[in-house]
Enzyme design. Structure first.
Site, PDB file in Angstrom:
ATOM      1  N   ASN A 133       0.840  -1.184   0.000  1.00  0.00           N
ATOM      2  CA  ASN A 133       0.000   0.000   0.000  1.00  0.00           C
ATOM      3  C   ASN A 133       0.881   1.243   0.000  1.00  0.00           C
ATOM      4  OD1 ASN A 133      -1.543   2.193   0.675  1.00  0.00           O
ATOM      5  ND2 ASN A 133      -2.746   1.155   2.235  1.00  0.00           N
TER       6      ASN A 133
ATOM      7  N   GLU B 215      -2.030 -11.651 -37.033  1.00  0.00           N
ATOM      8  CA  GLU B 215      -3.188 -10.837 -36.659  1.00  0.00           C
ATOM      9  C   GLU B 215      -4.562 -11.509 -36.728  1.00  0.00           C
ATOM     10  OE1 GLU B 215      -1.934  -7.740 -39.557  1.00  0.00           O
ATOM     11  OE2 GLU B 215      -2.302  -6.415 -37.868  1.00  0.00           O
TER      12      GLU B 215
HETATM   13  C1  LIG Z   1      -1.181  -5.571  -6.986  1.00  0.00           C
HETATM   14  C2  LIG Z   1      -1.994  -5.600  -5.708  1.00  0.00           C
HETATM   15  C3  LIG Z   1      -3.151  -6.378  -5.668  1.00  0.00           C
HETATM   16  C4  LIG Z   1      -3.912  -6.418  -4.498  1.00  0.00           C
HETATM   17  N1  LIG Z   1      -5.063  -7.147  -4.496  1.00  0.00           N
HETATM   18  C5  LIG Z   1      -5.853  -7.172  -3.390  1.00  0.00           C
HETATM   19  C6  LIG Z   1      -7.083  -7.884  -3.355  1.00  0.00           C
HETATM   20  O1  LIG Z   1      -7.463  -8.534  -4.324  1.00  0.00           O
HETATM   21  N2  LIG Z   1      -7.819  -7.836  -2.230  1.00  0.00           N
HETATM   22  C7  LIG Z   1      -7.424  -7.137  -1.131  1.00  0.00           C
HETATM   23  O2  LIG Z   1      -8.116  -7.143  -0.133  1.00  0.00           O
HETATM   24  N3  LIG Z   1      -6.274  -6.455  -1.131  1.00  0.00           N
HETATM   25  C8  LIG Z   1      -5.486  -6.447  -2.231  1.00  0.00           C
HETATM   26  N4  LIG Z   1      -4.332  -5.726  -2.237  1.00  0.00           N
HETATM   27  C9  LIG Z   1      -4.020  -4.911  -1.059  1.00  0.00           C
HETATM   28  C10 LIG Z   1      -3.082  -5.611  -0.119  1.00  0.00           C
HETATM   29  O3  LIG Z   1      -3.695  -6.721   0.444  1.00  0.00           O
HETATM   30  C11 LIG Z   1      -2.720  -4.603   0.960  1.00  0.00           C
HETATM   31  O4  LIG Z   1      -2.042  -3.533   0.328  1.00  0.00           O
HETATM   32  C12 LIG Z   1      -1.814  -5.238   1.971  1.00  0.00           C
HETATM   33  O5  LIG Z   1      -2.458  -6.221   2.720  1.00  0.00           O
HETATM   34  C13 LIG Z   1      -1.230  -4.199   2.894  1.00  0.00           C
HETATM   35  O6  LIG Z   1      -0.256  -4.819   3.692  1.00  0.00           O
HETATM   36  P1  LIG Z   1       1.270  -4.377   3.653  1.00  0.00           P
HETATM   37  O7  LIG Z   1       1.940  -5.196   4.680  1.00  0.00           O
HETATM   38  O8  LIG Z   1       1.830  -4.469   2.289  1.00  0.00           O
HETATM   39  O9  LIG Z   1       1.125  -2.859   4.057  1.00  0.00           O
HETATM   40  P2  LIG Z   1       2.165  -1.680   3.955  1.00  0.00           P
HETATM   41  O10 LIG Z   1       2.088  -1.043   2.597  1.00  0.00           O
HETATM   42  O11 LIG Z   1       3.502  -2.124   4.400  1.00  0.00           O
HETATM   43  O12 LIG Z   1       1.488  -0.717   5.012  1.00  0.00           O
HETATM   44  C14 LIG Z   1       0.175  -0.210   4.788  1.00  0.00           C
HETATM   45  C15 LIG Z   1      -0.285   0.712   5.928  1.00  0.00           C
HETATM   46  O13 LIG Z   1      -0.646  -0.082   7.044  1.00  0.00           O
HETATM   47  C16 LIG Z   1       0.009   0.389   8.230  1.00  0.00           C
HETATM   48  N5  LIG Z   1       0.318  -0.791   9.035  1.00  0.00           N
HETATM   49  C17 LIG Z   1       0.894  -1.938   8.590  1.00  0.00           C
HETATM   50  N6  LIG Z   1       0.934  -2.838   9.591  1.00  0.00           N
HETATM   51  C18 LIG Z   1       0.396  -2.228  10.670  1.00  0.00           C
HETATM   52  C19 LIG Z   1       0.168  -2.633  12.027  1.00  0.00           C
HETATM   53  N7  LIG Z   1       0.464  -3.852  12.440  1.00  0.00           N
HETATM   54  N8  LIG Z   1      -0.398  -1.749  12.880  1.00  0.00           N
HETATM   55  C20 LIG Z   1      -0.727  -0.507  12.474  1.00  0.00           C
HETATM   56  N9  LIG Z   1      -0.544  -0.077  11.224  1.00  0.00           N
HETATM   57  C21 LIG Z   1       0.010  -0.923  10.352  1.00  0.00           C
HETATM   58  C22 LIG Z   1       1.233   1.135   7.725  1.00  0.00           C
HETATM   59  O14 LIG Z   1       1.609   2.152   8.621  1.00  0.00           O
HETATM   60  C23 LIG Z   1       0.767   1.701   6.405  1.00  0.00           C
HETATM   61  O15 LIG Z   1       0.138   2.938   6.594  1.00  0.00           O
HETATM   62  C24 LIG Z   1      -3.529  -5.674  -3.360  1.00  0.00           C
HETATM   63  C25 LIG Z   1      -2.359  -4.893  -3.420  1.00  0.00           C
HETATM   64  C26 LIG Z   1      -1.592  -4.851  -4.571  1.00  0.00           C
HETATM   65  C27 LIG Z   1      -0.354  -4.009  -4.613  1.00  0.00           C
END
Ligand SMILES: Cc1cc2nc3c(=O)[nH]c(=O)nc-3n(C[C@H](O)[C@H](O)[C@H](O)COP(=O)(O)OP(=O)(O)OC[C@H]3O[C@@H](n4cnc5c(N)ncnc54)[C@H](O)[C@@H]3O)c2cc1C
Ligand code: FES
Length: 1323
Positions: free
Chosen positions: A262, A1255
């Site tokens: 995210n 094509e």
């Molecule tokens: C290509 C793509 C496809 C996706 N498809 C889907 C889908 O089909 N369905 C769906 O539901 N989601 C989907 N997502 C979203 C994805 O599931 C979320 O972006 C992901 O779960 C966020 O987790 P992260 O660890 O990467 O967050 P990060 O990007 O690392 O952090 C996100 C935010 O959460 C906060 N945070 C993280 N952990 C904590 C914690 N423990 N306590 C407090 N704050 C916290 C951070 O401060 C930050 O603001 C998709 C994302 C991408 C990029």
């Protein structure tokens, strides 16, 4: 601690022995770029050839994760072993079995996606050496390929699968093993595209070990906080929960980066800047520590999924309802690469409006444990938790430590349902979590909880609906009241962001209905008094297709028995670069090493669709670090316009802009990041001009067209309309299509430093035009510009005319700064600037007889050209020339216009308008067939010696053979009956079938296009061939090698093709129109024959000599070992005044039969089976040609059923990346995909009797559209609706579901057009 008190950090430790990482680190040191941006250059936004291996602290086991390189911050790599595609095998040492099998199974065409495919499969094999087919399709689900159609990739990977049963559930109740072979051939006689027996065995003991130093490091108790300082951001990675809590409370605004899925995209795409980032991935207590069903918030989603999958069978079924609902949702969330990094806490805290987990967690009564300084507290994940878009009730300094997933009770059921634009790797349109708890052994609802995603700015609760259900019996009456309440409760304004308002609202109802059916089934099991039939339930509640196991039949001709074993023509030779592509050694434009003083360019584009530029202020940009210059129109020494058909297209807008995305100026800087920052600092003011034109309807109203408009007719439609039994009028709109080549537009212009000479490296389908455009722009002769193209990572027509424009601006920057300039578009810019396939609006009037004969048809085509003409006029012409398709309509009238609109300029795309044009004819035929209640295609087809509507003579014999053979091979009539029977038995699932023909003209109607080749034989006997065609995955170099091999009588291994360049072969035509091999093959044949004849005297003198000895002798006898070949091409023309001509050399024919199954409640569909019979003459290389056929079919499937370009009401393209724009993925391939090449077909007009195939087959993807339409018709008939109905292309789940007109869609009030501003335009 506050940031300033953090210790300056230790170094970053990760282990890699592989070249690519060295390359990355060197570049990092050079440029200061972040690893993510650099790896992204290799594969923008897609899983690049990269996996991570971590040691899990707790279990002391090594886990292997395939990840998306572009989402991976370099600091996150501390302690990990990074394995790249180069690391697992190389042509210099030994290739890995995965690399070998994907390559030899013909799974690599342009090769840009191949490293990602290889590494996803490699990661799977490292974790599970004997995977199931389901594991394989899951592993590949997040990887996109635009060339192959996936079948050969899956086939290569399938060889690792040990499953005995290849088809456990194929939906029809049949197992593919029971299906009798439709051919008479015995297995051992069938020609094979690859030989499995040759493959290297997979030996897990030979794999790379996890570096011992990293194991020691992970096990050390002396973990230290790491801190990294960048130019604008610092990164802190604490090791204990206390430290993490302290850090967060002193820096509440700093995000916690876990998976970065995210935060990363926000930084990259929205320019969000975080001065401090906290990375808790090394905090042990934060990781996946199951305590009962308390799950650490730092667990990644793959870990959560496997934990739940492990726990679920250990407890009674009724206790694990919620676990199983979450597992279902997790399997469809994002892709495995995303789930491997995205964390549970991150998913919750991102509070996405369409999060898949949050509705289920909320409905399931889950709670989170927070760790504010000074103590813990627990908060329920319910409606009070999710506050608004991206916001939760948590205070900025609070952290979720763990999440509690409760057991369910007896009588408690949980549902998790979602509907997405694509089955896998796509955010849901609407997603839901529902839970109901019944009083003991009764149908009375004690508790109910319903949450939706996709229906508001965050996860929303349907609390009023729940209130209408609670304490009532779960029956039709209660549910029917609940639907009404739900409809009121979850309202969406007609212009709600995301659009699809009617569809989303209807999904809320139909998903509740589906949950209802699931509950009834379970209740019935519980109270044993069910009333609904098992068959209906089984079709509804379970996905009909459980395991995706495909059966493929691929038949191609045998080469004749008397052909020499050394002659490669007609044999399925692997793409000549497939192995290099699979090992990551293949060089694309942006892999060319950085040259001394090189600059990077980024363009600044218009934010307005139609406006005057009132000021352009570049001063702030010029002050930024690293920015070297800003290039404007005033800097262009030559012409700032390219002129086509009398219309000028500006390279850089000077005073006025005519679309959003038009280039205005370009910023050159020392790095990509600095160039981007410079571009963001350029200030442009505009004064809007009135009345922008966006749609074809706007253009018609304002008569905004590029002239001339074309007309063609035969017979007299007006008179004929008076004589027919029935008249019918209709309309269909076809949306455009983004090329989505995996390699974005890339170029590097290097000033040689003397006499205004420039070397250009570009991913261009037309090097000659790129050369000419640069020369014109710089006002220098063409002989000062050489354009080189080694390979292109996919083109599909999008790199014919657009690349020269972009390269010209790059050349101006190189000329002005006297430094090399590289320009590699980011995906979003590429999609915004370079246009797409033309959307077309077709209106028709048709007159026909009761027996089905069409006597007259009048069709108008309006193509949306965008703001410049580009190739739009030629596209309109090609539409008109193909409007008859396979049908002999005696009175036919076609009118075509290219609408001038304020959208980015559209351009050529595989099929050049034909896929849009023929579709309108086929839709018209479909309408007539529906009106008459019987098929009418055959009765209207050309038969015997025939003449087209432009008076070209041809024989349709092979077209009819394809049609008839396809009907037999597909068992059309029996399956048609079976489909009808299925539809009678099922209310909410319908099947549909369609069979369609194509007749496609090959060659350029413009007679001046011809080809030249140059063949050198060196003293050692090695041969270097150069020709005018560019290699973009279509295998032209492989086929040319086969041609040269046959003509010179030497093995292909002695023949090399290095690149395409304007200094070796001048004045070439574009590699397009399916004509590349025809034209270049003949030129190469010509040159090789000349050389072979020159060697004749030498051979006669020494008949027993070898190739090398003859070449040696020829050298000493002063025989020239270099020859050019020339192919003038056929004399083709089209006279539009007389409406007659011979615009094509010949026709390629094909027929496709498709069957789909449609879920009428959600519009979700699955292609059950596809049979394709294609006439390609005598194929030069059947594996390459079958690859083209399958790839084109899948691109057509995307065009007609999936891919949607969405524009805002102000003309801004919303869909600028893979997360918004969905191309077909592995999940979209037909469950059975049979391709047959028509035997005994000859073609005197092309090399070795072959035919062009790149094509034509795109159009046959529309058989999926018409099969969906057939299924929709069956659903409508259950609602009492008969007769033709309108369904625009693409037939997305939204359109298909709404067209079904179910009781749920009928409940949704439709807002009056014009009474609101829609979120997106209907282009
Ligand atoms: C290509 C793509 C496809 C996706 N498809 C889907 C889908 O089909 N369905 C769906 O539901 N989601 C989907 N997502 C979203 C994805 O599931 C979320 O972006 C992901 O779960 C966020 O987790 P992260 O660890 O990467 O967050 P990060 O990007 O690392 O952090 C996100 C935010 O959460 C906060 N945070 C993280 N952990 C904590 C914690 N423990 N306590 C407090 N704050 C916290 C951070 O401060 C930050 O603001 C998709 C994302 C991408 C990029
Ligand atoms: S081979 Fe997959 S994108 Fe080209």
């Amino acid at each position: 601690p506050p940031l300033r008190s953090l210790r300056m950090s230790s170094s970053l430790t990760f282990s890699t022995k592989f070249l690519i990482i060295k390359k990355i680190i060197n570049r990092l040191i050079d440029t200061g770029r972040s690893i993510s941006s650099i790896i992204c250059c290799f594969s923008p936004y897609f899983p690049a050839g990269l996996i991570l291996r971590f040691i899990l602290h707790l279990h002391h086991t090594v886990r292997h994760y395939a990840v998306n390189a572009c989402l991976l911050p370099i600091c996150q790599l501390h302690g990990a072993a990074v394995t790249t595609v180069e690391g697992i095998g190389s042509t210099k040492t030994r290739i890995h079995p995965v690399q070998e099998r994907i390559a030899k199974a013909h799974g690599s065409q342009c090769g840009f996606c191949t490293p990602g495919m290889v590494m996803s499969m490699y990661a799977l094999l490292r974790n599970k050496p004997q995977p199931s087919m389901d594991d394989i399709t899951q592993a590949l689900a997040g990887n996109l390929c635009r060339c192959t159609g996936y079948r050969p990739i899956v086939d290569g990977c399938r060889t690792f699968c040990q499953e005995a049963n290849c088809c456990q559930t194929n939906g029809g109740g049949d197992c593919c093993l029971d299906v009798k072979d439709e051919t008479d051939e015995q297995d051992h006689e069938k020609p094979q595209l690859f030989n499995k027996d040759e493959f290297l065995p997979l030996d897990p003991t030979q794999e790379l070990i996890f570096p011992p130093e990293l194991i020691l490091m992970a096990e050390s108790s002396n973990l230290k906080t790491l801190t990294f300082y960048g130019e604008r951001t610092s990164w802190v990675s604490p090791t204990s929960l206390d430290e993490l809590v302290q850090l967060k409370s002193s820096n509440p605004k700093a995000p916690l980066v876990m998976g970065n899925t995210n935060v990363g995209p926000d930084i990259k795409f929205k320019g969000v800047l975080h001065p401090l980032i906290i990375s808790p991935t090394r905090v042990v207590d934060f990781s996946c520590v199951p305590a009962g069903v308390w799950v650490g918030a730092g667990c990644n989603l793959s870990e959560v999924q496997s934990l739940l999958e492990k726990l679920a069978p250990q407890f009674p079924k009724e206790k694990t309802e919620l676990f199983r609902a979450l597992i279902r949702q997790l399997r469809n969330l994002g892709s495995q690469q995303i789930r491997n990094v995205a964390s549970l806490g991150g998913n919750i805290m991102s509070a996405y409006p369409n999060s898949d987990l949050n509705p289920v967690l909320a409905a399931g009564n889950c709670k989170s444990s927070l760790n504010p300084p000074g103590g813990r507290r627990e908060v329920h994940l319910n409606q009070d938790f999710f506050v608004s878009f991206g916001k939760t009730v948590l205070k900025p300094e609070e952290i979720i430590v763990s999440v509690f997933i409760p057991f369910t009770r007896e009588g408690e059921f949980v549902g998790a349902l979602r509907q997405a634009p694509r089955k896998e790797a796509a955010f849901a349109t609407v997603t839901t979590g529902m839970r109901v708890f019944f009083s003991e052994r009764s149908r009375v609802v004690q508790e109910v909880s319903i949450y939706y995603g996709g229906m508001g700015p965050t996860t929303v609760s349907a609390a009023k609906t729940c209130a209408a259900i609670v304490s009532k019996p779960w029956d039709d009456e209660t549910l029917s009241r609940a639907y009404d309440v739900l409809l009121d409760e979850l309202d969406l304004p007609p212009s709600a962001p995301g659009g699809k308002v009617e569809f989303r609202r209807s999904l809320t109802l139909s998903l509740l209905f589906k949950f209802n059916l699931e509950v009834l089934q379970k209740l019935r099991e519980m109270v044993r008094q069910g009333t609904i039939s098992v068959s209906i339930l089984s079709k509804l509640c379970c996905p009909t297709f459980g395991v995706i196991n495909r059966l493929h039949l691929l038949f191609h001709q045998h080469v004749s028995k008397d052909q020499s074993a050394h002659d490669p023509v007609g044999r399925p030779i692997m793409h000549r670069s497939a192995i290099s592509q699979a090992t990551g050694e293949a060089v694309y434009c942006d892999d060319i090493p950085k040259t001394d003083g090189e600059l990077f360019m980024t363009v600044v584009t218009s934010a307005r669709a139609h406006a005057k530029i009132t000021s352009l202020d570049v001063s702030e940009a010029l002050r930024l670090p690293g920015v070297v210059d800003v290039i404007t129109a005033k800097d262009i020494p030559g012409k700032n316009v390219r002129t086509e058909f009398g219309y000028d297209e500006e390279l850089l807008a000077e005073s006025q802009v005519s679309c959003v995305g038009q280039m205005i100026c370009a910023v050159v800087a020392d790095t990509r990041v600095h160039a981007k920052r410079g571009a963001a600092a350029v200030k442009i003011s505009y004064e809007d001009l009135p009345d922008p034109v966006f749609t074809a309807e706007d253009a018609i109203e304002k008569s905004s067209f590029f002239e001339p408009r074309r007309v063609i007719w035969r017979g007299n439609v007006t008179e004929a309309f008076k004589t027919v039994d029935q008249l019918h009028e209709g309309e269909i709109r076809l949306a455009g299509q983004e090329h989505f080549y995996m390699e974005t537009q890339s170029m590097l212009v290097i000033p040689v430093g003397e006499e205004t000479e420039f070397k250009v490296y570009a991913s261009s389908q037309w090097p000659t035009l790129t050369q000419e455009a640069i020369a014109e722009t710089l006002n220098i002769p063409s002989n000062r510009v050489t354009c080189h193209v080694k390979r292109i990572g996919g083109g599909f027509g999008g790199k014919v005319t657009k690349t020269p424009l972009l390269a010209s601006v790059t050349a101006v920057a190189a000329q002005k700064t006297s430094r090399p300039v590289r320009f590699v578009l980011e995906r979003g810019d590429d999609m915004l600037i370079t246009g797409a396939r033309h959307p077309v609006l077709g209106r028709y009037k048709v007159g026909f007889m009761k027996d089905g004969r069409i006597v007259a048809a009048d069709i108008q085509y309006y193509s949306n050209a965008g703001h410049t003409i580009d190739e739009s006029l030629m596209i309109v012409e090609k539409i008109l020339l193909h409007m008859d398709n396979a049908y002999n309509i005696p009175n036919l009238h076609g009118r075509g216009a290219a609408c001038r609109t304020n959208l980015p300029s559209n351009t050529s795309f595989r099929g050049f308008g034909v896929p849009q044009g023929i579709m309108i004819m086929e839709n018209m035929i479909n309408d007539v067939a529906v009106l008459l209640g019987r098929p009418i295609r055959e009765i209207n087809m050309y038969k015997g010696p025939s003449v087209t509507h432009y008076k070209m003579e041809f024989s349709p014999e092979n077209m009819l053979r394809c049609w008839n053979e396809c009907k037999v091979k597909s068992d059309f009539s029996n399956r048609r009956k079976a489909v009808d029977q299925f539809n009678q038995q099922n209310r909410w699932k319908k099947r549909g079938m369609a069979i369609l023909p194509i007749k496609y003209g090959i060659a350029f109607a413009e007679g001046q296009f011809n080809q030249v080749s140059l063949v050198h034989i060196y003293k050692d006997g090695s041969v270097l061939v150069t020709h005018g065609g560019t290699e973009m995955g279509q295998g032209i170099h492989t086929k040319i090698q086969q041609v040269a091999s046959r003509e010179l009588h030497i093995p292909t291994s002695k023949i090399y093709i290095s690149e395409t360049s304007t200094n070796t072969v001048p004045n070439t035509c574009p590699t397009a129109a399916s004509f590349g091999t025809d034209a270049n093959g003949m030129a190469v044949k010509n040159a090789c024959m000349t050389l072979y004849q020159r060697l004749e005297p030498i051979r006669q003198k020494d008949p027993k000599g070898s190739w090398e000895s003859w070449i040696d002798a020829a050298y000493f006898e002063k025989i020239s070992l270099s020859a050019t070949g020339y192919h003038g091409g056929p004399d083709l023309y089209m006279d539009w005044d007389k409406m007659e001509g011979q615009p094509y050399a010949y026709f390629t024919y094909g027929t496709c039969c498709c069957e789909v199954e449609l879920d009428c409640l959600t519009g979700d569909y699955r292609t059950v089976r596809t049979d394709l019979m294609v006439d390609i003459g005598r194929s030069v290389n059947p594996s390459v040609d079958i690859g083209q056929i399958e790839g084109a079919f899948m691109q057509g499937l995307g065009l007609y059923t999936l891919e949607e370009l969405k524009f805002s009401p102000f003309g801004l393209l919303y869909t600028r990346g893979p997360s918004q724009y969905k191309i077909p993925a592995v999940c979209d391939t037909p469950l059975r995909f049979n391709v047959y090449l028509l035997p005994d077909s000859d073609n005197p007009h092309a090399i070795y009797s072959s035919k062009g195939i790149g094509e034509p087959i795109v159009f046959l993807g529309s058989s999926v559209f018409f099969a969906i339409k057939d299924a929709v018709a069956a659903a409508r008939s259950d609602s009492g609706l008969v007769g033709p109905f309108s369904l625009d292309s693409p037939a997305t789940p939204e359109r298909a579901c709404l067209a079904c007109s179910s009781p749920f869609t009928k409940k949704i009030p439709v807002s009056k057009p014009g009474s609101f501003k829609p979120w997106a335009l209907n282009i």
